[in-house]
Design a protein around this motif. Structure first.
Motif, mmCIF file in Angstrom:
data_model
loop_
_atom_site.group_PDB
_atom_site.id
_atom_site.type_symbol
_atom_site.label_atom_id
_atom_site.label_comp_id
_atom_site.label_asym_id
_atom_site.label_seq_id
_atom_site.Cartn_x
_atom_site.Cartn_y
_atom_site.Cartn_z
ATOM 1 N N LEU A 130 -8.337 -1.667 1.265
ATOM 2 C CA LEU A 130 -8.280 -0.546 1.783
ATOM 3 C C LEU A 130 -8.433 0.023 3.129
ATOM 4 O O LEU A 130 -7.572 0.637 3.715
ATOM 5 C CB LEU A 130 -9.215 0.629 0.909
ATOM 6 C CG LEU A 130 -8.922 0.407 -0.831
ATOM 7 C CD1 LEU A 130 -10.190 1.076 -1.313
ATOM 8 C CD2 LEU A 130 -7.499 1.140 -0.890
ATOM 9 N N ALA A 189 -2.832 -1.627 -3.146
ATOM 10 C CA ALA A 189 -3.866 -0.390 -2.943
ATOM 11 C C ALA A 189 -3.002 0.862 -2.839
ATOM 12 O O ALA A 189 -2.473 1.141 -2.163
ATOM 13 C CB ALA A 189 -4.882 -0.616 -1.742
ATOM 14 N N ALA A 239 -5.399 -1.418 4.622
ATOM 15 C CA ALA A 239 -4.186 -0.659 4.448
ATOM 16 C C ALA A 239 -4.264 0.842 5.106
ATOM 17 O O ALA A 239 -3.041 1.122 5.555
ATOM 18 C CB ALA A 239 -4.161 -0.291 2.898
ATOM 19 N N PHE A 240 -5.337 1.288 5.331
ATOM 20 C CA PHE A 240 -5.309 2.838 5.768
ATOM 21 C C PHE A 240 -5.858 2.642 7.273
ATOM 22 O O PHE A 240 -5.732 3.913 7.946
ATOM 23 C CB PHE A 240 -5.926 3.587 4.895
ATOM 24 C CG PHE A 240 -5.489 3.882 3.494
ATOM 25 C CD1 PHE A 240 -4.308 4.625 3.516
ATOM 26 C CD2 PHE A 240 -5.875 3.242 2.563
ATOM 27 C CE1 PHE A 240 -3.965 4.669 2.078
ATOM 28 C CE2 PHE A 240 -5.483 3.286 1.111
ATOM 29 C CZ PHE A 240 -4.305 4.169 1.037
ATOM 30 N N THR A 289 0.832 -1.156 -0.034
ATOM 31 C CA THR A 289 -0.121 0.077 -0.163
ATOM 32 C C THR A 289 0.880 1.195 -0.038
ATOM 33 O O THR A 289 2.277 1.156 0.498
ATOM 34 C CB THR A 289 -0.788 0.089 1.193
ATOM 35 O OG1 THR A 289 -0.007 0.101 2.381
ATOM 36 C CG2 THR A 289 -1.929 -1.271 1.290
ATOM 37 N N LEU A 293 -11.782 -5.288 -2.669
ATOM 38 C CA LEU A 293 -11.014 -3.914 -2.689
ATOM 39 C C LEU A 293 -10.992 -3.071 -1.402
ATOM 40 O O LEU A 293 -10.262 -2.453 -0.982
ATOM 41 C CB LEU A 293 -11.156 -3.081 -3.957
ATOM 42 C CG LEU A 293 -10.649 -3.972 -5.263
ATOM 43 C CD1 LEU A 293 -11.036 -3.259 -6.658
ATOM 44 C CD2 LEU A 293 -9.057 -4.258 -5.070
ATOM 45 N N MET A 294 -12.599 -2.934 -0.990
ATOM 46 C CA MET A 294 -12.925 -1.942 0.116
ATOM 47 C C MET A 294 -12.129 -2.685 1.306
ATOM 48 O O MET A 294 -11.826 -1.953 2.195
ATOM 49 C CB MET A 294 -14.207 -1.870 0.383
ATOM 50 C CG MET A 294 -14.701 -1.306 1.558
ATOM 51 S SD MET A 294 -14.194 0.707 1.446
ATOM 52 C CE MET A 294 -15.498 1.094 0.189
#
Length: 416
Positions: free
Chosen positions: A260, A43, A263-264, A26, A256-257
């Motif tokens: 993410l 991502a 990742a964040f 990421t 993908l959500m």
């Protein structure tokens, strides 16, 4: 298509704890320059893959460029996608602008605004496209299914074509049977059909003279006329293909959500891990209020002119909540699992567990009544839990201190 589904479910459900089998990357910009023997998940705002990937490649970003060779399947979503590498498996792409410049051995599915497949490119399987403008200059070994605004065929298709488009122009050779429906259908001097053709057109009646193989016939079929106000056309097989594509991208976007969120939000979820199960009751109550209250209050706000901006913001927030309704519970459950079971998973391991839970919830949601109820409860607990964190209704430091005092007290009792 079936291969991709089996691969996703099989891989994620049976390899949940094996973090070493995948690499998760990421950041604002991620560039992969070293060949990888694993699956790759990325991502980032900008993604560049300049190496070969032995496993699957999954990426989300504003701009994505693929230059290496992927041995398995590829799943990409981004604003602009340039697929300049090669794939030995199936490829699924979703983007505002998509361009394919290299061969793909399996099926290719694309949803996009502007789509271009360059001359010299060969698609080994079927081609399924939902797009605003589609330019096909390459060749397709399988069948082609198109639903779009404008479709230009300049290559050759070994199988047949089923196309629904406002504008359709054929400049290549099609060996299989065709069903073509367009408000305007253009056949150039290079167009040739090896099989029977059924067609419907509104503004232009094309001539098939000299464009049909011996024994092939072209028949005007009014039943192919689509209802332009209805997304689901009355062409059965094409409609099913489009439905499958939409269903696939719903799962794809959810995956993908999930990536993410991890990742964040890794630091946040790690800090509060173990608290969701302890506060499940209050979280569920708050979550129910959010799921029912936000749309109701937003609707009330629309009644008054001064409240319209509030209503717009509220409905926007509710839309975001719905898009996260399966991914967020899956991520929270993965971090809870790692904490409560004292597992030493890396971020990659947590990602695999979260994706496995996500796929499990998706499958469970198909069960009548029970599936919907389970999905609602999971979403309510997750949103309520996040609300409690934001409003600081969960104090991790105080909980940790209380636990420490309790352990000290027990140690003192044992000592006496």
């Amino acid at each position: 298509m079936k291969k991709a589904g089996i691969l996703l479910i099989g891989f994620f459900l049976f390899n949940l704890g094996n973090a070493e089998a995948s690499d998760v990357k990421t950041g604002n910009k991620v560039t992969l320059s070293t060949d990888s023997p694993n699956n790759i998940y990325i991502a980032a705002g900008e993604v560049n893959v300049n190496a070969n990937v032995a496993g699957d490649l999954v990426a989300a970003g504003g701009e994505i460029r693929i230059n290496g060779i992927t041995q398995q399947d590829v799943l990409l979503t981004g604003g602009k996608i340039s697929f300049d590498g090669q794939s030995e498996g199936d490829v699924r792409l979703m983007g505002g602008e998509v361009r394919i410049t290299q061969n793909i051995k399996g099926d290719l599915t694309i949803t996009g605004g502007k789509i271009s497949i360059d001359k010299g490119v060969t698609i080994g399987g079927d081609l399924i496209i939902v797009g605003g403008e589609v330019n096909l200059f390459g060749d397709v070994k399988g069948r082609v299914f198109i639903a779009g605004g404008k479709f230009f065929l300049n290559g050759n298709v070994e199988g047949g074509i089923e196309a629904k488009s406002s504008f359709l122009e054929i400049n290549g050779r099609i060996n299989g049977e065709c069903e073509l429906a367009a408000q305007k259908l253009i056949l150039s001097s290079h167009a040739f059909f090896g099989g029977n053709v059924k067609y419907w057109t509104k503004q232009h009646s094309p001539s098939f003279d000299g464009k049909l193989a011996s024994g092939a016939k072209a028949t005007y079929d009014s039943s192919l006329k689509p209802d332009w106000l209805d997304w689901e056309y009355k062409a059965g097989d094409l409609s099913q293909k489009v439905k499958r594509g939409v269903g696939f991208f719903q799962v794809f976007s959810g995956l993908l959500m999930t990536l993410l969120l991890i990742a964040f939000g890794d630091k946040l979820f790690t800090r509060y891990a173990g608290q969701a199960s302890k506060n499940a009751g209050p979280a569920f109550g708050l979550g129910m209020l959010l799921l029912f209250g936000v749309p109701i209050l937003s609707g009330i706000a629309f009644i008054t002119i001064i409240g319209i901006p509030v209503g717009v913001v509220g409905m926007g927030a509710y839309g975001i909540m719905l898009s996260m309704s399966t991914a967020l519970p899956s991520v929270i459950a993965a971090y809870e699992w790692r904490k409560l079971k004292d597992q030493n998973w890396t971020k990659g391991g947590v990602t695999l567990v979260a994706v496995g839970i996500f796929l499990g919830l998706r499958l469970a949601s198909k069960i009548p009544v029970f599936g919907s109820l389970l999905s609602f409860i999971a979403a309510a607990v997750a949103f309520g839990y996040i609300y409690m964190i934001i409003r600081k209704k969960i104090d991790v430091e105080a909980t940790a201190a209380a636990k420490s005092d309790d352990e000290d007290h027990k140690d003192g009792e044992d000592f006496v």
